[in-house]
Design a protein around this motif. Structure first.
Motif, short mmCIF file in Angstrom:
data_model
loop_
_atom_site.label_atom_id
_atom_site.label_comp_id
_atom_site.label_asym_id
_atom_site.label_seq_id
_atom_site.Cartn_x
_atom_site.Cartn_y
_atom_site.Cartn_z
N LYS A 182 -2.20 0.74 -4.76
CA LYS A 182 -1.65 -0.59 -4.53
C LYS A 182 -0.62 -0.94 -5.60
O LYS A 182 -0.98 -1.14 -6.77
N ASN B 239 -8.07 -6.50 -6.44
CA ASN B 239 -7.45 -7.30 -5.39
C ASN B 239 -6.19 -7.96 -5.94
O ASN B 239 -5.84 -7.81 -7.11
N SER C 65 -7.48 1.07 -5.42
CA SER C 65 -7.69 0.15 -4.30
C SER C 65 -9.14 -0.26 -4.12
O SER C 65 -9.54 -0.68 -3.04
N HIS D 222 -10.53 -2.19 3.46
CA HIS D 222 -9.66 -2.98 4.34
C HIS D 222 -8.89 -2.08 5.30
O HIS D 222 -8.85 -2.32 6.51
N TYR E 77 0.82 -1.20 0.00
CA TYR E 77 0.00 0.00 0.00
C TYR E 77 0.86 1.25 0.00
O TYR E 77 1.91 1.30 0.63
N SER F 237 -9.97 2.29 0.44
CA SER F 237 -9.83 0.87 0.76
C SER F 237 -10.69 0.54 1.98
O SER F 237 -10.49 1.11 3.07
#
Length: 226
Positions: free
Chosen positions: A125, A150, A145, A118, A99, A116
Motif C-alpha cells: 500500500k 490502514n 497491507s 479487503h 494498491y 489484504s
C-alpha cells in the motif's frame, strides 16, 4: 549514467521499464535487447534504478519538488477554492491509499502481513497525495497491507515521523481532503492546525442528512474524484 559499448542510455531505461511492466526474467530481457549475459542485464537494471532515484524522482515526485505557491497557483482548481476555502489561496491535498499487487511470499510471516482481507490477495500500500487537479505531489510508502496499516495509521506515521519533511511544507489551515477510512487520524491532523474535510457518517438516530450536510458530502466527493 552515460552511453557505453554495451548499451545506450535509452536501452538502459527501456530495459528497466520492460522489466517493471512485464515482469519477465533477465534471460528474456537478454534476448529482447541483445545483451551478452543475464548478469549484464541485472547490472543495467540496477544502474537504471539508481539513476532514476538520484536524478529523475527528486525533480518529479515528493514535497520538495513543488513549492506551495506552485500548487496553489497551478494545481488548485477554482471550484475547490470556492467550495471549501471561501475563495482563499490555500493548498488542498487529497490523500488516499492505493494498491500494488504482488506475488505470494514464501516467507509465512511476510505472507500474512502482505495479505489484504479487503482485496483477498497479497499487496503493498502506497499513500498517494495529489492536488485537486489530479497532479501527484508525492507517493509515500510502501506499507504492508495487514490490519495495522490502514489509511489512518499510515497518515499518522507520515505526520509523526515527518516523512519527506511534510511538516515543513505544510502550514496551519492547509486543507486535506480524505475519505471515511481516515476517520481514526482526524484528531491528530487537526491538532497540527490543518483543516480536514471528510464525508460525514449518518448517525443511527437520523434517517437522512440535512440539506447542508448532504451538500458538504457532495463537495468532498466531487473534489476527491480526480
Amino acid at each position: 549514467m552515460r552511453n557505453t559499448n554495451n548499451r545506450s542510455i535509452e536501452m538502459t531505461i527501456g530495459c528497466l521499464l520492460t522489466k517493471l511492466r512485464l515482469g519477465v526474467s533477465n534471460k528474456v530481457l537478454k534476448t529482447l535487447f541483445s545483451f551478452s549475459s543475464d548478469r549484464l542485464v541485472a547490472q543495467i537494471n540496477d544502474r537504471a534504478y539508481k539513476a532514476l532515484l538520484k536524478f529523475f524522482l527528486p525533480q518529479h515526485l515528493g514535497f520538495q519538488h513543488k513549492s506551495r505557491n506552485d500548487i496553489i497557483n497551478n494545481h488548485t482548481r477554482p471550484l475547490a477554492k470556492n467550495l471549501l476555502a471561501n475563495g482563499e489561496d490555500v493548498p488542498m491535498l487529497i490523500l488516499d491509499g492505493t494498491y500494488i499487487y504482488c506475488q505470494k511470499s514464501a516467507n509465512n510471516v511476510l505472507q500474512r502481513r502482505l495479505f489484504s482481507l479487503h482485496k483477498n490477495r497479497p499487496l503493498l500500500k502506497p499513500m498517494i497525495i495529489c492536488a485537486t487537479d489530479g497532479y501527484i505531489i508525492s507517493e509515500i510508502g510502501l506499507y504492508l497491507s495487514d490490519w495495522y496499516n490502514n489509511d489512518a495509521a499510515i497518515t499518522k506515521h507520515i505526520l509523526l515521523n515527518n516523512k519527506e519533511e511534510v511538516q515543513d511544507w505544510l502550514v496551519e489551515k492547509d486543507i486535506m481532503i480524505v475519505d471515511r477510512g481516515f476517520r481514526g487520524c482526524l484528531d491528530l491532523v487537526n491538532s497540527f492546525g490543518y483543516t480536514t474535510f471528510m464525508p460525514l457518517f449518518l448517525p443511527k438516530s437520523k434517517k437522512q442528512f440535512s440539506t447542508s450536510e448532504a451538500n458538504n458530502n457532495r463537495f468532498v466527493t466531487v473534489l476527491r474524484w480526480v
